[in-house]
Design a protein around this motif. Structure first.
Motif, mmCIF file in Angstrom:
data_model
loop_
_atom_site.group_PDB
_atom_site.id
_atom_site.type_symbol
_atom_site.label_atom_id
_atom_site.label_comp_id
_atom_site.label_asym_id
_atom_site.label_seq_id
_atom_site.Cartn_x
_atom_site.Cartn_y
_atom_site.Cartn_z
ATOM 1 N N TRP A 100 0.783 -1.227 0.000
ATOM 2 C CA TRP A 100 0.000 0.000 0.000
ATOM 3 C C TRP A 100 0.816 1.279 0.000
ATOM 4 N N ILE A 101 2.011 1.273 0.556
ATOM 5 C CA ILE A 101 2.787 2.517 0.642
ATOM 6 C C ILE A 101 2.988 3.136 -0.742
ATOM 7 N N PRO A 102 3.497 2.408 -1.732
ATOM 8 C CA PRO A 102 3.662 3.032 -3.057
ATOM 9 C C PRO A 102 2.334 3.326 -3.754
ATOM 10 N N LEU A 103 1.283 2.578 -3.431
ATOM 11 C CA LEU A 103 -0.012 2.841 -4.061
ATOM 12 C C LEU A 103 -0.569 4.184 -3.607
ATOM 13 N N VAL A 104 -0.528 4.449 -2.312
ATOM 14 C CA VAL A 104 -0.994 5.746 -1.800
ATOM 15 C C VAL A 104 -0.203 6.867 -2.449
ATOM 16 N N GLU A 105 1.106 6.696 -2.547
ATOM 17 C CA GLU A 105 1.956 7.737 -3.140
ATOM 18 C C GLU A 105 1.675 7.903 -4.628
ATOM 19 N N ARG A 106 1.383 6.816 -5.305
ATOM 20 C CA ARG A 106 1.059 6.891 -6.733
ATOM 21 C C ARG A 106 -0.199 7.728 -6.982
ATOM 22 N N PHE A 107 -1.116 7.702 -6.033
ATOM 23 C CA PHE A 107 -2.355 8.466 -6.176
ATOM 24 C C PHE A 107 -2.267 9.852 -5.534
ATOM 25 N N GLY A 108 -1.061 10.308 -5.230
ATOM 26 C CA GLY A 108 -0.870 11.677 -4.766
ATOM 27 C C GLY A 108 -0.783 11.867 -3.268
ATOM 28 N N GLY A 109 -0.799 10.799 -2.511
ATOM 29 C CA GLY A 109 -0.695 10.917 -1.064
ATOM 30 C C GLY A 109 0.747 10.858 -0.598
ATOM 31 N N ARG A 110 0.925 11.177 0.653
ATOM 32 C CA ARG A 110 2.230 11.045 1.296
ATOM 33 C C ARG A 110 2.066 10.044 2.430
ATOM 34 N N HIS A 111 2.771 8.931 2.319
ATOM 35 C CA HIS A 111 2.638 7.860 3.311
ATOM 36 C C HIS A 111 3.741 8.009 4.349
ATOM 37 N N TYR A 112 3.355 7.906 5.627
ATOM 38 C CA TYR A 112 4.313 8.012 6.736
ATOM 39 C C TYR A 112 4.675 6.645 7.303
ATOM 40 N N GLY A 113 4.139 5.614 6.712
ATOM 41 C CA GLY A 113 4.497 4.264 7.112
ATOM 42 C C GLY A 113 3.428 3.546 7.902
ATOM 43 N N TYR A 114 3.694 2.273 8.089
ATOM 44 C CA TYR A 114 2.889 1.413 8.941
ATOM 45 C C TYR A 114 3.688 1.170 10.206
ATOM 46 N N PHE A 115 2.996 0.980 11.296
ATOM 47 C CA PHE A 115 3.628 0.771 12.586
ATOM 48 C C PHE A 115 3.070 -0.520 13.170
ATOM 49 N N LEU A 116 3.937 -1.534 13.230
ATOM 50 C CA LEU A 116 3.535 -2.865 13.666
ATOM 51 C C LEU A 116 3.884 -3.089 15.129
ATOM 52 N N PRO A 117 3.222 -4.058 15.774
ATOM 53 C CA PRO A 117 3.493 -4.331 17.181
ATOM 54 C C PRO A 117 4.950 -4.718 17.409
ATOM 55 N N HIS A 118 5.474 -4.233 18.529
ATOM 56 C CA HIS A 118 6.836 -4.601 18.910
ATOM 57 C C HIS A 118 6.837 -5.158 20.330
ATOM 58 N N GLU A 119 6.266 -4.397 21.256
ATOM 59 C CA GLU A 119 6.089 -4.851 22.635
ATOM 60 C C GLU A 119 4.671 -4.513 23.057
ATOM 61 N N GLY A 120 4.205 -5.146 24.074
ATOM 62 C CA GLY A 120 2.845 -4.880 24.531
ATOM 63 C C GLY A 120 1.845 -5.648 23.686
ATOM 64 N N ALA A 121 0.685 -5.026 23.443
ATOM 65 C CA ALA A 121 -0.358 -5.686 22.647
ATOM 66 C C ALA A 121 0.212 -6.102 21.297
ATOM 67 N N SER A 122 -0.029 -7.336 20.930
ATOM 68 C CA SER A 122 0.564 -7.847 19.691
ATOM 69 C C SER A 122 -0.420 -7.885 18.535
ATOM 70 N N ASP A 123 -1.574 -7.264 18.701
ATOM 71 C CA ASP A 123 -2.563 -7.338 17.626
ATOM 72 C C ASP A 123 -3.008 -5.970 17.107
ATOM 73 N N ILE A 124 -2.291 -4.899 17.450
ATOM 74 C CA ILE A 124 -2.651 -3.554 17.004
ATOM 75 C C ILE A 124 -1.544 -3.009 16.109
ATOM 76 N N ALA A 125 -1.936 -2.467 14.968
ATOM 77 C CA ALA A 125 -0.998 -1.828 14.044
ATOM 78 C C ALA A 125 -1.630 -0.521 13.568
ATOM 79 N N TYR A 126 -0.788 0.384 13.089
ATOM 80 C CA TYR A 126 -1.256 1.688 12.630
ATOM 81 C C TYR A 126 -0.651 2.023 11.274
#
Length: 101
Positions: A25-51
């Motif tokens: 998705w990162i390059p797709l959003v950018e291809r359509f004119g958006g600026r992507h700041y990335g995805y943020f995956l679980p590292h510690e703590g709750a292991s089922d939430i990502a942003y």
């Protein structure tokens, strides 16, 4: 500018699959004119939430992206991948506006 904040509940057993989905998705959003700041995956703590965070110049620009993505083959393939792997349990979308100094 409008920033889309996506909060995902992911399957912790399919984190690798979600990471692959994110990288699609990162390059797709950018291809359509958006600026992507990335995805943020679980590292510690709750292991089922990502942003994910990405911005468009306006809500109208975001809405154009959504319309175009709905018929774009690469976008549709990314959606199919998520469905096939079951890496996303649910997600919530909210919109924010940044404040800079």
């Amino acid at each position: 500018m409008i920033t889309c904040d996506l909060r995902y509940v992911i399957d912790p057993a399919r984190t690798a699959e979600f990471e692959h989905y994110a990288k699609l998705w990162i390059p797709l959003v950018e291809r359509f004119g958006g600026r992507h700041y990335g995805y943020f995956l679980p590292h510690e703590g709750a292991s089922d939430i990502a942003y994910a965070l990405f911005s468009f110049d306006s809500l109208a620009a975001y809405e154009r992206y959504r319309e175009q993505a709905a018929t774009d083959e690469d976008c549709m393939a990314a959606f199919r991948y998520a469905d096939k792997t079951g890496c996303i349990v649910s997600y919530e979308r909210s919109f924010m506006r940044p404040v800079f100094a």
